[in-house]
Design a protein around this motif. Structure first.
Motif, mmCIF file in Angstrom:
data_model
loop_
_atom_site.group_PDB
_atom_site.id
_atom_site.type_symbol
_atom_site.label_atom_id
_atom_site.label_comp_id
_atom_site.label_asym_id
_atom_site.label_seq_id
_atom_site.Cartn_x
_atom_site.Cartn_y
_atom_site.Cartn_z
ATOM 1 N N PHE A 220 12.667 -0.879 25.987
ATOM 2 C CA PHE A 220 12.237 -0.408 26.814
ATOM 3 C C PHE A 220 10.822 1.146 26.106
ATOM 4 N N VAL A 221 11.111 0.720 24.587
ATOM 5 C CA VAL A 221 9.749 1.489 24.261
ATOM 6 C C VAL A 221 8.761 0.341 23.923
ATOM 7 N N SER A 222 7.798 0.474 23.946
ATOM 8 C CA SER A 222 6.692 -0.869 22.827
ATOM 9 C C SER A 222 6.680 -0.683 21.685
ATOM 10 N N LEU A 223 7.234 -0.707 20.807
ATOM 11 C CA LEU A 223 7.508 -0.503 19.336
ATOM 12 C C LEU A 223 7.939 -1.619 19.037
ATOM 13 N N LEU A 224 6.826 -2.409 17.860
ATOM 14 C CA LEU A 224 6.855 -3.671 17.777
ATOM 15 C C LEU A 224 7.883 -3.866 15.985
ATOM 16 N N PHE A 225 7.613 -3.080 15.146
ATOM 17 C CA PHE A 225 8.778 -2.898 14.303
ATOM 18 C C PHE A 225 9.506 -2.016 13.707
ATOM 19 N N LEU B 36 1.152 13.732 10.932
ATOM 20 C CA LEU B 36 0.241 14.160 10.489
ATOM 21 C C LEU B 36 -0.802 13.278 9.748
ATOM 22 N N ILE B 37 0.495 11.322 8.944
ATOM 23 C CA ILE B 37 -0.449 10.360 8.858
ATOM 24 C C ILE B 37 -1.365 8.983 10.039
ATOM 25 N N GLY B 38 -0.908 10.024 10.975
ATOM 26 C CA GLY B 38 -1.200 8.959 11.993
ATOM 27 C C GLY B 38 -0.430 8.441 12.655
ATOM 28 N N ASN B 39 1.051 8.126 12.079
ATOM 29 C CA ASN B 39 2.015 7.463 12.717
ATOM 30 C C ASN B 39 2.547 7.859 14.478
ATOM 31 N N THR B 40 3.078 6.968 15.063
ATOM 32 C CA THR B 40 3.606 7.690 16.329
ATOM 33 C C THR B 40 4.609 8.207 16.289
ATOM 34 N N GLY C 76 0.857 -1.035 0.008
ATOM 35 C CA GLY C 76 0.073 -0.177 -0.134
ATOM 36 C C GLY C 76 1.150 1.157 0.038
ATOM 37 N N PHE C 77 0.385 2.428 0.149
ATOM 38 C CA PHE C 77 1.241 3.520 0.393
ATOM 39 C C PHE C 77 2.161 3.075 1.347
ATOM 40 N N ASN C 78 2.350 2.989 2.318
ATOM 41 C CA ASN C 78 3.208 3.589 3.500
ATOM 42 C C ASN C 78 4.372 2.504 3.392
ATOM 43 N N PHE C 79 3.866 1.278 2.764
ATOM 44 C CA PHE C 79 5.117 0.274 2.648
ATOM 45 C C PHE C 79 5.683 1.301 1.175
ATOM 46 N N LEU C 80 4.993 1.343 -0.027
ATOM 47 C CA LEU C 80 5.713 1.924 -0.817
ATOM 48 C C LEU C 80 6.486 2.616 -0.763
ATOM 49 N N LEU D 247 10.354 14.219 7.480
ATOM 50 C CA LEU D 247 9.926 13.118 7.941
ATOM 51 C C LEU D 247 8.702 12.589 9.171
ATOM 52 N N LEU D 248 9.700 13.277 9.970
ATOM 53 C CA LEU D 248 9.048 13.055 11.349
ATOM 54 C C LEU D 248 7.171 13.396 11.354
ATOM 55 N N GLY D 249 7.361 14.938 10.704
ATOM 56 C CA GLY D 249 6.389 15.416 10.707
ATOM 57 C C GLY D 249 4.897 14.978 10.096
#
Length: 251
Positions: A114-119, A164-168, A68-72, A158-160
């Protein structure tokens, strides 16, 4: 013909970039075809330490979500900046580039406890972008035709955008922090008073991935020197010397 052209283009990609991006695509394709599930790939300290599912230490960096868009978006940035680093500041130093991968991966894994991240694949991409941007500070960038800025601001843009698209925010922020630590240890600290290179690439990695350098004391055989043998020159010199001797005898 198209297959041959595509194959040739593929093998022209630098080895580290080619291996990493291929592994990412294969992992995502495996999930899409339901060969594996994301539940078998995500970072889980309990399963790693207690059930010895050590593959999760690697697969957490290889899965960017379903097609999808995020992967691409992530794969374009991963491929682009990974390749530019390998063909730029790491040109001819594939072992050092792999050392950067290992350093970033280990540091992110420690933070992930120490941070709850999966990927962690997106954080790894941001690390690559950050290092490239700091090593190319005067390159002008354009983001979607809207923003114009210099390269060091790219990770923050890129962080901003990610927020905006809803990522942590923690994913990109981790990549920036790890990228800055690597940049400081490699490019800043060695130039300070009493500074030195903290990260040392093991010799076995250099033996495997780096092309052997020529020995400056090596004296090539005549046939290996530029121009090869001086065919006929020795005979011509002998003939000239014989003629000179005859002239001396006549005098």
């Amino acid at each position: 013909m198209a297959y041959q052209t595509l194959r040739q283009e593929y093998f022209q990609i630098p080895i580290v970039t080619r291996a990493y991006t291929t592994a990412c695509v294969i992992t995502t394709l495996s999930v899409h075809l339901e060969i594996v599930t994301p539940f078998q790939l995500y970072f889980n300290p309990t399963l790693i330490l207690k059930h010895y599912q050590l593959w999760r230490l690697g697969t957490t960096f290889l899965f960017f979500g379903t097609f999808g868009f995020n992967f691409l978006f992530n794969m374009i940035f991963t491929y682009r900046y990974c390749r530019m680093l390998e063909e730029g500041s790491f040109r001819g130093r594939s072992a050092d580039f792999i050392m950067m991968f290992l350093f970033g991966g280990v540091l992110m894994t420690i933070f992930a406890f120490f941070v709850s991240l999966l990927f962690l694949g997106q954080a790894f991409t941001i690390m690559l972008v950050y290092v490239w941007s700091r090593r190319n500070p005067f390159v002008r960038m354009n983001f979607f035709g809207i923003l114009n800025f210099q390269a060091p601001y790219l990770p923050w843009v890129l962080l901003g955008f990610s927020v905006l698209i809803g990522n942590t925010v923690w994913v990109d922020l981790m990549g920036i922090v790890v990228g800055h630590i690597y940049y400081f240890l490699e490019d800043v600290f060695p130039d300070q008073i009493n500074g030195f290179h903290v990260l040392k690439t093991p010799q076995f990695l250099k033996n495997i991935f780096d092309e052997p350098t020529e020995d400056p004391d090596y004296n090539a055989m005549p046939e290996d020197r530029p121009g090869g043998f001086n065919w006929g020159r020795e005979q011509a010199n002998n003939a000239n010397e014989a003629q000179n001797n005859e002239r001396r005898n006549d005098n």
